[in-house]
Design an enzyme around this catalytic site. Structure first.
Site, PDB file in Angstrom:
ATOM      1  N   GLU A  90       0.895  -1.161   0.000  1.00 38.32           N
ATOM      2  CA  GLU A  90       0.000   0.000   0.000  1.00 38.32           C
ATOM      3  C   GLU A  90       0.926   1.202   0.000  1.00 38.32           C
ATOM      4  O   GLU A  90       1.610   1.455   0.986  1.00 38.32           O
ATOM      5  CB  GLU A  90      -0.862   0.018   1.269  1.00 38.32           C
TER       6      GLU A  90
ATOM      7  N   CYS B 221      -3.166   8.602   3.580  1.00 37.54           N
ATOM      8  CA  CYS B 221      -2.888   7.990   2.286  1.00 37.54           C
ATOM      9  C   CYS B 221      -4.046   8.220   1.327  1.00 37.54           C
ATOM     10  O   CYS B 221      -3.868   8.169   0.120  1.00 37.54           O
ATOM     11  CB  CYS B 221      -2.639   6.506   2.473  1.00 37.54           C
TER      12      CYS B 221
HETATM   13  P1  NAP Z   1       8.427   4.955   4.344  1.00 32.92           P
HETATM   14  O1  NAP Z   1       9.527   5.871   4.648  1.00 32.92           O
HETATM   15  O2  NAP Z   1       8.442   4.258   3.046  1.00 32.92           O
HETATM   16  O3  NAP Z   1       8.403   3.899   5.541  1.00 32.92           O
HETATM   17  C1  NAP Z   1       7.419   2.928   5.610  1.00 32.92           C
HETATM   18  C2  NAP Z   1       7.855   1.816   6.539  1.00 32.92           C
HETATM   19  O4  NAP Z   1       8.943   1.110   5.954  1.00 32.92           O
HETATM   20  C3  NAP Z   1       8.368   2.312   7.898  1.00 32.92           C
HETATM   21  O5  NAP Z   1       7.956   1.417   8.889  1.00 32.92           O
HETATM   22  C4  NAP Z   1       9.861   2.232   7.725  1.00 32.92           C
HETATM   23  O6  NAP Z   1      10.529   2.122   8.957  1.00 32.92           O
HETATM   24  C5  NAP Z   1       9.988   0.970   6.925  1.00 32.92           C
HETATM   25  N1  NAP Z   1      11.238   0.802   6.238  1.00 32.92           N
HETATM   26  C6  NAP Z   1      11.947   1.713   5.558  1.00 32.92           C
HETATM   27  N2  NAP Z   1      13.047   1.158   5.054  1.00 32.92           N
HETATM   28  C7  NAP Z   1      13.041  -0.139   5.415  1.00 32.92           C
HETATM   29  C8  NAP Z   1      13.912  -1.242   5.208  1.00 32.92           C
HETATM   30  N3  NAP Z   1      15.004  -1.140   4.484  1.00 32.92           N
HETATM   31  N4  NAP Z   1      13.589  -2.430   5.733  1.00 32.92           N
HETATM   32  C9  NAP Z   1      12.469  -2.580   6.463  1.00 32.92           C
HETATM   33  N5  NAP Z   1      11.612  -1.572   6.695  1.00 32.92           N
HETATM   34  C10 NAP Z   1      11.893  -0.364   6.174  1.00 32.92           C
HETATM   35  O7  NAP Z   1       7.013   5.676   4.441  1.00 32.92           O
HETATM   36  P2  NAP Z   1       6.453   6.644   5.592  1.00 32.92           P
HETATM   37  O8  NAP Z   1       7.192   7.915   5.464  1.00 32.92           O
HETATM   38  O9  NAP Z   1       6.421   5.968   6.900  1.00 32.92           O
HETATM   39  O10 NAP Z   1       4.960   6.813   5.135  1.00 32.92           O
HETATM   40  C11 NAP Z   1       4.529   7.816   4.269  1.00 32.92           C
HETATM   41  C12 NAP Z   1       4.103   7.240   2.959  1.00 32.92           C
HETATM   42  O11 NAP Z   1       3.230   6.126   3.160  1.00 32.92           O
HETATM   43  C13 NAP Z   1       3.323   8.227   2.114  1.00 32.92           C
HETATM   44  O12 NAP Z   1       3.854   8.240   0.825  1.00 32.92           O
HETATM   45  C14 NAP Z   1       1.903   7.665   2.089  1.00 32.92           C
HETATM   46  O13 NAP Z   1       1.197   7.908   0.914  1.00 32.92           O
HETATM   47  C15 NAP Z   1       2.121   6.220   2.278  1.00 32.92           C
HETATM   48  N6  NAP Z   1       0.973   5.614   2.922  1.00 32.92           N
HETATM   49  C16 NAP Z   1       0.190   4.767   2.220  1.00 32.92           C
HETATM   50  C17 NAP Z   1      -0.892   4.180   2.824  1.00 32.92           C
HETATM   51  C18 NAP Z   1      -1.778   3.215   2.075  1.00 32.92           C
HETATM   52  O14 NAP Z   1      -2.569   2.538   2.696  1.00 32.92           O
HETATM   53  N7  NAP Z   1      -1.665   3.116   0.779  1.00 32.92           N
HETATM   54  C19 NAP Z   1      -1.193   4.438   4.151  1.00 32.92           C
HETATM   55  C20 NAP Z   1      -0.372   5.317   4.849  1.00 32.92           C
HETATM   56  C21 NAP Z   1       0.711   5.899   4.219  1.00 32.92           C
HETATM   57  P3  NAP Z   1      11.375   3.348   9.550  1.00 32.92           P
HETATM   58  O15 NAP Z   1      10.408   4.425   9.875  1.00 32.92           O
HETATM   59  O16 NAP Z   1      12.034   2.770  10.732  1.00 32.92           O
HETATM   60  O17 NAP Z   1      12.332   3.766   8.468  1.00 32.92           O
END
Ligand code: NAP
Length: 678
Positions: free
Chosen positions: A259, A298
């Protein structure tokens, strides 16, 4: 505020705080440190082993209904402690209303799964997918699709914006399916997730090993997954790509649900002129989506499409409402727009606004808004930004860049075809809303865009009072979207469990299929017993137990009496010539409902007993007409039993009506509620 050391929970214990590579989580409001996330020495091999060998077997030892009861108990437990979570959410910039979306939304989702699990699933671990498929002429070889729990681990990687809902909305279908989970929250809000997780552990409701929590880095966790495991990821497209393209994930065909970002949109119908109810609904929905969770949703509306000529009126109306929004400290009950999660997030949003401004003009940027006494240097406050673009076709960034904050852009369209093409320029989104009172417009846009959007939300004056909001993913409906949105599907009622279960096509004789699926399948062996089945308690009834009735002749007088008594004097029952002219009937025939009534008269045992009520009838098919003089008899077979309470359960009976030539006249499933034996 004290700085809390955030710990992981693995193999049934809280891991000692690791002092290396510590990350400080600062308050989104004051910039003060609120939590420390250290890097602990976690053996991920043992984490997975614990889930696979302790949590999985414990969950699978109980059926869907008991797992649903666990979810309900857990949700009610969290509900009692939610004030603590609201208070903590304040440090993430969330207002009380924002925290409720997150916390109450998560609890509500669990309750819906708890209820659906008991109402829609059998009291076992085998979920029947569809009906029995006839694979042979005589019916000795048939097929049935089933879903059973995968034997691995569900790894949930969650985004920062919903620290509670994000965890619970994934745990609900996972645990109900019978799979253990390892939860990895996003670091900026992991202290809220940890608090909620701690409440779940302290409740003692979940079986050992069914949930574990990893804060901080995931080490080699993903490089240890197998085909029986599932990763459910929420976050940015960039992270999704890097994780799902890991060689191990690809080589082992690990299910990967993503997602990710989404350029959601709303469109105002051409019928919705200023002053109409729909015009006001659009303005209200846009303002809500820009301000709730400070636009960090999101599903938030990033693109607003309005008919050519209406853009100024829409812009003025939205700007006026935004100007009246109270922005400031989220702890203040009057505040409507809190802070973004961090200063880094605010920088990211502003950098994206700068890009968007290459294609759009600023209509409103809140520069004159009063932020109260918050420290805008240390707190991640950002006023809403409304932009407008004259040429939606020429724009590129506006259809590609997601500014994950209180930012949205107005664009214009010519007709519904043009609107659909522009909506689809987002490359696949979670949700599009259509605000119109014109069914033709709703149909044109819904069908013109359904291929590109996971959810289409149509709202107008008739539904506004009860509608749930453009941005609210509901547990009953699919949440996810194609292409840019990640191609994943979550929630959607029990559909959301598919990622955690394996679908298998079972083929064999009806007896073999009955044995595998725990439900009597037509064509399998039946047995009759001396006692009438209506005299036997729920527990005493056996699958395949059959009752054969006497026969009864249907007379013309019966048909006429029934016709006049009920008022159903349809010509096929009353007029020989007209009935004969109908391609389906040889002449006057008995009413189908008369046959059902006679069937009940043939199979019931009338005395008070274990049968408490007839609660329904399904899958009814009339297969052959019954003429005056024909006789009918009934066979009643116990098909499925589902325990409902300690006192009674539901029995589904396979009912077949046959005529004097042993031809099937009608089939259906009868539902009764039966008490346990006294
Ligand atoms: P993100 O930076 O991509 O991080 C998402 C998750 O991935 C976090 O738990 C992060 O942990 C983890 N992660 C990052 N690198 C990783 C790795 N190498 N190995 C394992 N885990 C890793 O996204 P975000 O900033 O938290 O969220 C914002 C984005 O999410 C926005 O673009 C939004 O549109 C999207 N979103 C989508 C939905 C949906 O349902 N479609 C819902 C909510 C948000 P860390 O924080 O520890 O790095």
């Amino acid at each position: 505020m004290s700085v809390h050391e955030i710990r992981s929970f693995v193999e049934g214990d809280w891991v000692p705080f690791g002092n290396q590579q510590t990350i400080t989580v600062n308050s989104a409001v004051t910039g003060e440190p609120v939590a420390l996330v250290g890097q602990s020495d976690i053996n991920f091999h043992s984490v997975l082993d614990h889930a696979r060998n302790v949590g999985g077997p414990a969950l699978r030892a109980i059926g869907f209904h008991d797992r649903a009861r666990l979810l309900k108990a857990l949700a009610l437990h969290l509900d009692q402690h939610k004030e603590e979570l609201y208070a903590l959410s304040h440090t993430t910039g969330a207002t009380r209303a924002d925290a409720k979306i997150d916390v109450d939304g998560g609890i509500g989702t669990m309750l819906v799964y708890a209820s659906k699990g008991r109402r829609e699933l059998p009291d076992s671990s085998v979920w029947l997918d569809g009906n029995v498929e006839m694979l042979s002429r005589k019916g000795t070889f048939v097929g049935q699709h089933i879903l059973t729990p995968k034997l691995g681990v569900a790894v949930h990687i969650n985004a920062f914006n919903f620290p509670v809902w994000g965890m619970l909305e994934k745990l609900a279908p996972t645990l109900l399916a019978g799979m253990p989970a390892v939860v990895k929250p996003a670091t900026p809000t992991c202290h809220v997730t940890e608090a909620c997780f701690r409440m779940m552990i302290d409740s003692g409701i979940l079986p050992e090993g069914s949930v574990q929590l990893i804060v901080g880095a995931t080490g080699d966790l993903l490089d240890r997954l197998n085909a029986q495991d599932t990763v459910s990821f929420t976050g940015s497209a960039k992270t999704a790509l890097s994780l799902k393209s890991k060689p191990r994930i690809l080589r082992k065909s690990v299910t990967f649900v993503a997602e990710q970002d989404s350029l959601n949109a709303t469109v105002l119908g051409q019928d919705a002129a200023p002053g109409s109810a729909e015009f006001d609904i659009l303005v209200k929905e846009v303002v809500t989506e820009m301000t709730a969770k400070a636009g960090q949703k999101c599903t938030a509306i990033r693109r607003i499409f309005v008919p050519q000529g209406m853009q100024s009126a829409v812009a003025d109306a939205i700007a006026a409402k935004l100007d009246a929004i109270r922005i400031g400290d989220p702890a203040n009950r009057e505040t409507q727009l809190g802070a973004l999660v961090s200063l880094a997030q605010r920088d990211d949003v502003m950098a994206k606004v700068t890009k968007l401004r290459e294609e759009a003009d600023v209509v409103f940027d809140g520069s004159a808004m009063n932020m109260g006494d918050v420290d805008v240097e240390r707190g991640a406050f950002l006023a809403p930004h409304l932009l407008m673009c004259d040429d939606a076709d020429a724009a590129k960034h506006l259809h590609e860049i997601e500014a994950f904050g209180p930012v949205s852009t107005i664009m214009t369209y010519r007709d519904t075809q043009h609107a659909s093409a522009l909506l689809n320029r987002g490359g696949g989104s979670l949700v599009t809303s259509v605000i119109t009172h014109d069914p033709d417009i709703a149909r044109d846009i819904a069908l013109g865009t359904a291929s590109h959007h996971g959810r289409i939300y149509i709202n107008n004056r008739d539904s506004a009072g009860e509608s749930t909001g453009h941005g609210a993913p509901l547990p009953h409906m699919t949440h996810g979207g194609p292409g840019r949105a990640g191609g994943g599907e979550e929630l959607g009622g029990i559909r959301g469990m598919h990622h955690y279960m394996q679908r298998t096509a079972i083929q064999g004789s009806p007896d073999m299929i009955s044995a595998v699926v725990g439900t009597w399948v037509p064509g399998s062996t039946t047995h009759t017993e001396d006692a009438h089945p209506f005299t036997k308690g729920f527990d005493a009834l056996k699958l395949g137990e059959t009752f054969l009735s006497d026969s009864r002749t249907v007379t013309l007088e019966d048909i006429e009496t029934f016709a006049h008594f009920t008022g159903d004097t349809f010509y096929a029952h009353m007029d020989e010539e007209a009935a004969k002219a109908n391609p389906f009937f040889p002449g006057r025939v008995a009413h189908g409902y008369l046959l059902l009534s006679f069937a009940a008269g043939l199979f019931v045992q009338p005395d008070p007993g274990p049968v408490l009520a007839n609660t329904g009838l399904s899958d009814l098919a009339f297969q052959k007409p019954v003429s005056p003089g024909d006789s009918i008899s009934v066979t009643l077979t116990v098909r499925r039993k589902t325990r409902r309470t300690e006192d009674y359960g539901e029995v589904r009976w396979h009912v077949v009506l046959t005529n004097q030539d042993d031809e099937t006249v009608a089939t259906y499933t009868l539902h009764t509620m039966n008490a346990y034996s006294a």
